[in-house]
Design an enzyme around this catalytic site. Structure first.
Site, PDB file in Angstrom:
ATOM      1  N   HIS A  97       0.708  -1.252   0.118  1.00 34.20           N
ATOM      2  CA  HIS A  97      -0.291  -0.222   0.175  1.00 34.20           C
ATOM      3  C   HIS A  97       1.171   1.301   0.190  1.00 34.20           C
ATOM      4  O   HIS A  97       0.365   2.125  -0.355  1.00 34.20           O
ATOM      5  CB  HIS A  97      -0.815   0.082   0.847  1.00 34.20           C
ATOM      6  CG  HIS A  97      -0.870   0.444   2.653  1.00 34.20           C
ATOM      7  ND1 HIS A  97      -0.348  -0.415   3.245  1.00 34.20           N
ATOM      8  CD2 HIS A  97       0.040   1.435   2.851  1.00 34.20           C
ATOM      9  CE1 HIS A  97       0.255  -0.430   4.263  1.00 34.20           C
ATOM     10  NE2 HIS A  97       0.140   1.250   4.114  1.00 34.20           N
ATOM     11  N   ASP A 143       0.123  -8.031   2.236  1.00 36.69           N
ATOM     12  CA  ASP A 143       0.582  -5.762   1.445  1.00 36.69           C
ATOM     13  C   ASP A 143       1.892  -6.319   1.769  1.00 36.69           C
ATOM     14  O   ASP A 143       2.447  -6.015   2.592  1.00 36.69           O
ATOM     15  CB  ASP A 143      -0.236  -5.485   2.355  1.00 36.69           C
ATOM     16  CG  ASP A 143      -0.297  -4.306   2.706  1.00 36.69           C
ATOM     17  OD1 ASP A 143       0.876  -3.705   1.911  1.00 36.69           O
ATOM     18  OD2 ASP A 143      -0.152  -3.480   3.525  1.00 36.69           O
ATOM     19  N   SER A 234       4.509   2.600   8.395  1.00 37.04           N
ATOM     20  CA  SER A 234       4.026   1.329   7.410  1.00 37.04           C
ATOM     21  C   SER A 234       5.057   1.573   6.825  1.00 37.04           C
ATOM     22  O   SER A 234       5.845   1.998   5.956  1.00 37.04           O
ATOM     23  CB  SER A 234       3.046   1.996   6.199  1.00 37.04           C
ATOM     24  OG  SER A 234       1.242   1.578   7.178  1.00 37.04           O
TER      25      SER A 234
END
Length: 284
Positions: A97, A143, A234
């Site tokens: 992402h 992911d 992230s």
């Protein structure tokens, strides 16, 4: 409720853990950035001070302690966006992402830095981005992504982490063990000055329901003293040491808006074959 780290939590006025909504700033030159010249048309952007600080209830660390830590940032941003893990001199592991919707020429990777506001370290523009073919942005499944760059110069502040084979995984990724997550994401105070690299150790488990229903091949960061990764972390490393090596066990994927535990990490060992087939890098 859990949200992907890059989603905007409009109902709460907060951001999820990856890419914060930027605020425009006056034009600034990119000439001071190291390793290469970056030309940007229009206005460079930086994050709001309230939304772009560091690890929640962690401590300031040094890149010599986490030499595998890198920053992954779109070319029209001056500050951090996501983290990543150096797994060789030319390959970086991050969350899908973090790079979803971007071409390789739009993404930059910086290694060997403590403070994102400085021009130290080494800067590279991505040469190739490989997202996992089964990444699902709706469910956060798979992911994980890989970024190829021109070779970083390795040294005390820039060193790859090892990929966990089954032997290391069986020792490190078990319930009751702790692992360390690091990055430049949001803190418990929202302060972003200085923009120092921080880290926090959290209890992990590859099984159990502590983090609720979650995709396969993920690690749960269990609740412990409110410690967590948060906005801006992230893609960054969840790592542990074993036999004198740092192993990257996971990549920060998603978590609850309040960033007080129960974060979910993509489990690297579950993607070892894909990583090898893409990069030629073997587990250790």
């Amino acid at each position: 409720m859990f949200k992907p780290l890059h989603a905007v939590l409009s109902a709460l006025g907060l951001l999820a853990l990856s890419a914060c909504s930027p605020q425009a700033t006056p034009d600034v030159t990119a000439a001071a950035l190291p390793q290469e010249t970056v030309t940007v048309t229009g206005t460079e952007k930086a994050f709001s001070d309230e939304l772009s600080s560091q690890i929640v209830y962690g401590v300031v660390t040094n890149v010599t302690n986490r030499p595998y830590q890198v920053s992954v940032t779109p070319s029209n941003y001056m500050s951090g966006w996501c983290g990543g893990t150096l797994i060789s001199s030319t390959w970086v592991l991050t969350a899908a992402h973090c790079v979803d919707g971007y071409s390789a020429s739009q993404m930059r990777v910086r290694a060997g830095i403590n403070d994102l506001t400085t021009s130290t370290g080494q800067l590279r523009t991505a040469a190739q981005i490989v997202m996992h073919p089964s990444y699902n942005r709706s469910t956060n499944a798979n992911d994980i992504a890989l970024i190829r760059v021109s070779a970083f110069t390795l040294g005390s502040t820039v060193q790859p982490a090892a990929l966990p084979g089954n032997a290391a995984e069986s020792v490190l990724d078990v319930s009751g063990k702790f692992a360390t997550v690091s990055g430049w994401g949001k803190t418990e105070t929202g302060s972003s000055s200085p923009r120092a690299l921080r880290e926090v150790s959290i209890p992990i488990t590859p099984t159990g329901s502590d983090c609720g229903s979650r995709p396969a091949n993920t690690i749960c960061g269990k609740y412990y003293q409110g410690k967590d990764s948060c906005n801006g972390d992230s893609g960054g490393p969840l790592a542990a040491s074993y036999n004198g090596k740092f192993y990257v066990l996971g990549a920060v994927s998603y978590g609850p808006a309040e960033c007080r535990g129960y974060g979910v990490y993509t489990r690297v060992n579950g993607f070892i074959n894909w990583i090898y087939n893409t990069t030629g890098i073997s587990a250790q």
